[in-house]
Design an enzyme around this catalytic site. Structure first.
Site, PDB file in Angstrom:
ATOM      1  N   ASN A   8       0.865  -1.190   0.000  1.00 24.47           N
ATOM      2  CA  ASN A   8       0.000   0.000   0.000  1.00 24.47           C
ATOM      3  C   ASN A   8       0.898   1.236   0.000  1.00 24.47           C
ATOM      4  O   ASN A   8       1.471   1.588   1.026  1.00 24.47           O
ATOM      5  CB  ASN A   8      -0.893  -0.023   1.252  1.00 24.47           C
ATOM      6  N   TRP A   9       0.992   1.868  -1.164  1.00 22.18           N
ATOM      7  CA  TRP A   9       1.921   3.011  -1.302  1.00 22.18           C
ATOM      8  C   TRP A   9       1.324   4.307  -0.763  1.00 22.18           C
ATOM      9  O   TRP A   9       1.990   5.320  -0.709  1.00 22.18           O
ATOM     10  CB  TRP A   9       2.291   3.201  -2.767  1.00 22.18           C
ATOM     11  N   LYS A  10       0.060   4.289  -0.448  1.00 19.49           N
ATOM     12  CA  LYS A  10      -0.636   5.490   0.064  1.00 19.49           C
ATOM     13  C   LYS A  10      -0.418   6.670  -0.898  1.00 19.49           C
ATOM     14  O   LYS A  10      -0.334   6.459  -2.100  1.00 19.49           O
ATOM     15  CB  LYS A  10      -0.167   5.804   1.489  1.00 19.49           C
ATOM     16  N   HIS A  95      -9.454   1.118   5.123  1.00 21.08           N
ATOM     17  CA  HIS A  95      -8.164   1.381   5.786  1.00 21.08           C
ATOM     18  C   HIS A  95      -8.369   2.369   6.932  1.00 21.08           C
ATOM     19  O   HIS A  95      -9.166   3.302   6.824  1.00 21.08           O
ATOM     20  CB  HIS A  95      -7.161   1.937   4.773  1.00 21.08           C
ATOM     21  N   GLU A  97      -6.715   4.780   7.940  1.00 21.25           N
ATOM     22  CA  GLU A  97      -6.471   6.198   7.624  1.00 21.25           C
ATOM     23  C   GLU A  97      -7.710   6.822   6.999  1.00 21.25           C
ATOM     24  O   GLU A  97      -8.018   7.996   7.252  1.00 21.25           O
ATOM     25  CB  GLU A  97      -5.248   6.310   6.696  1.00 21.25           C
ATOM     26  N   GLU A 165      -5.381  -5.067  10.897  1.00 18.18           N
ATOM     27  CA  GLU A 165      -4.399  -3.995  11.024  1.00 18.18           C
ATOM     28  C   GLU A 165      -4.659  -3.207  12.306  1.00 18.18           C
ATOM     29  O   GLU A 165      -5.483  -2.268  12.304  1.00 18.18           O
ATOM     30  CB  GLU A 165      -4.516  -3.042   9.832  1.00 18.18           C
ATOM     31  N   GLY A 171       2.442   2.246  10.834  1.00 21.40           N
ATOM     32  CA  GLY A 171       3.435   3.306  10.687  1.00 21.40           C
ATOM     33  C   GLY A 171       4.191   3.662  11.952  1.00 21.40           C
ATOM     34  O   GLY A 171       4.894   4.675  11.991  1.00 21.40           O
ATOM     35  N   SER A 202       3.384  -2.249  10.479  1.00 28.40           N
ATOM     36  CA  SER A 202       4.836  -2.236  10.713  1.00 28.40           C
ATOM     37  C   SER A 202       5.530  -3.539  10.316  1.00 28.40           C
ATOM     38  O   SER A 202       6.499  -3.945  10.957  1.00 28.40           O
ATOM     39  CB  SER A 202       5.127  -1.873  12.176  1.00 28.40           C
ATOM     40  N   GLY A 223       2.691  -1.141   4.421  1.00 25.72           N
ATOM     41  CA  GLY A 223       2.680   0.279   4.080  1.00 25.72           C
ATOM     42  C   GLY A 223       4.091   0.781   3.825  1.00 25.72           C
ATOM     43  O   GLY A 223       4.651   0.624   2.750  1.00 25.72           O
ATOM     44  N   GLY A 224       4.693   1.375   4.844  1.00 27.33           N
ATOM     45  CA  GLY A 224       5.999   2.039   4.701  1.00 27.33           C
ATOM     46  C   GLY A 224       7.053   1.199   4.007  1.00 27.33           C
ATOM     47  O   GLY A 224       7.764   1.695   3.114  1.00 27.33           O
TER      48      GLY A 224
HETATM   49  C1  PEP Z   1      -0.819   0.206   6.256  1.00 29.85           C
HETATM   50  O1  PEP Z   1      -0.910   1.408   6.097  1.00 29.85           O
HETATM   51  O2  PEP Z   1      -1.710  -0.562   5.827  1.00 29.85           O
HETATM   52  C2  PEP Z   1       0.331  -0.321   6.957  1.00 29.85           C
HETATM   53  C3  PEP Z   1       0.306  -1.564   7.341  1.00 29.85           C
HETATM   54  O3  PEP Z   1       1.355   0.568   7.157  1.00 29.85           O
HETATM   55  P1  PEP Z   1       2.792   0.246   7.796  1.00 29.85           P
HETATM   56  O4  PEP Z   1       3.280  -1.041   7.165  1.00 29.85           O
HETATM   57  O5  PEP Z   1       3.634   1.398   7.436  1.00 29.85           O
HETATM   58  O6  PEP Z   1       2.599   0.084   9.254  1.00 29.85           O
END
Ligand code: PEP
Length: 239
Positions: A8-10, A95, A97, A165, A171, A202, A223-224
C-alpha cells in the site's frame, strides 16, 4: 493458499519513482519468486502506467479505495469499475487512515466491498482496534464485530481478503506479539470460516519471516516498507 503480500503506497511517490519501484518488484517476482502472490496498490494516477510496467510478471494491481456506488456525481472518488478497467484485481477498503480522515464506518466499508465484488475485484477489507480498545481487553470483540459488519452478506470466502491492522501498529514500528496475532487471526477465522486473513502494521524485512511463518497469517498488508524495493522484496522472500 499462497501467502499474499500487498504493498500500500498510500499518497507517496512521483511518477518516475513509482515506475522504478513497480519494475523492481516485478523483476524480483518474475525472476526469483514467480510463485508469490504480490499486489501493488499505487496512487490511482499511476495505475495505467504501472499496469503496463508489471505486465507478464505475475504481479497484480490494486486500488487504495473505491466508492460504494457504481458511478455518479462523486467528485474526487474512483469507482470499482474504473479500477477494474485500469487493470486492478484488488482494492483496499476500510483502511484506518480513511476511517479516521473521512469518517468511514463499517457500513460504508461493507458497501464498498460489495461494489468491488460486483465489479469482479477482490476487496482487501481492513479492520483493527485503536490502542485504548486493546488496553481495555476488548480487541477481539471490537475487531470481530467490525469484520462481521464489513463483510457483505452472502459472499464466499474466496471473494474477499480480510486484513487485521491494529491502528496503533500502522506506521509506528510497534507490532503485537506473535501470540496476539495468532489469537486475533484464529478468532477472525472462527467468525468467518474459510476467510484468508492478512496481517498489517509495521511489517518489514526483519520481522516478516516470524509473522508470515505463523500458519494463521495468510499474508501481509505492507505500508511504509512497500516503498523501499529492497525491504519489499525481502518481505516477498519471507512469504
Ligand atoms: C498500512 O498502512 O496498511 C500499513 C500496514 O502501514 P505500515 O506497514 O507502514 O505500518
Amino acid at each position: 493458499m499462497r501467502k499474499a503480500i500487498i504493498g500500500n503506497w498510500k499518497m507517496h511517490g512521483t511518477r518516475p519513482g513509482a515506475l522504478a519501484l513497480a519494475e523492481a518488484a516485478a523483476t524480483h517476482v518474475r525472476k526469483v519468486r514467480p510463485e508469490c502472490e504480490v499486489v501493488l496498490c499505487p496512487p490511482a494516477v499511476f495505475l495505467y502506467e504501472i499496469d503496463a510496467a508489471i505486465a507478464s510478471s505475475g504481479v497484480k494491481l490494486g486500488g487504495q479505495d473505491c466508492h460504494a456506488a457504481a458511478e455518479g456525481p462523486f467528485t474526487g472518488d474512483i469507482s470499482a469499475a474504473q479500477l477494474k478497467e485500469a487493470g486492478c484485481s484488488h482494492v483496499i477498503v476500510g483502511h484506518s487512515e480513511r476511517r479516521a480522515a473521512y469518517g468511514e464506518h463499517n457500513d460504508a466499508v461493507r458497501d464498498k466491498a460489495a461494489q468491488a465484488i460486483t465489479q469482479g475485484l477482490i476487496p482487501i477489507i481492513c479492520v483493527g482496534e485503536p490502542a485504548e480498545i486493546r488496553q481495555q481487553g476488548q480487541a477481539e470483540a471490537f475487531v470481530g464485530a467490525a469484520a462481521r459488519a464489513c463483510v457483505p452478506e452472502g459472499v464466499m470466502p474466496v471473494q474477499f481478503l480480510l486484513a487485521y491492522e491494529p491502528v496503533w501498529s500502522i506506521g509506528t514500528g510497534n507490532t503485537p506479539t506473535l501470540d496476539d496475532i495468532i489469537r486475533m487471526h484464529a478468532h477472525l477465522k472462527t467468525l468467518l470460516p474459510g476467510a484468508a486473513v492478512l496481517y498489517g502494521g509495521s511489517v518489514k524485512g526483519s520481522n516478516a519471516a516470524a509473522i508470515l511463518g505463523l500458519p494463521e497469517v495468510d499474508g501481509a498488508l505492507v505500508g511504509g516498507a512497500s516503498l523501499k524495493a529492497e525491504e519489499f522484496c525481502a518481505i516477498v522472500d519471507a512469504a
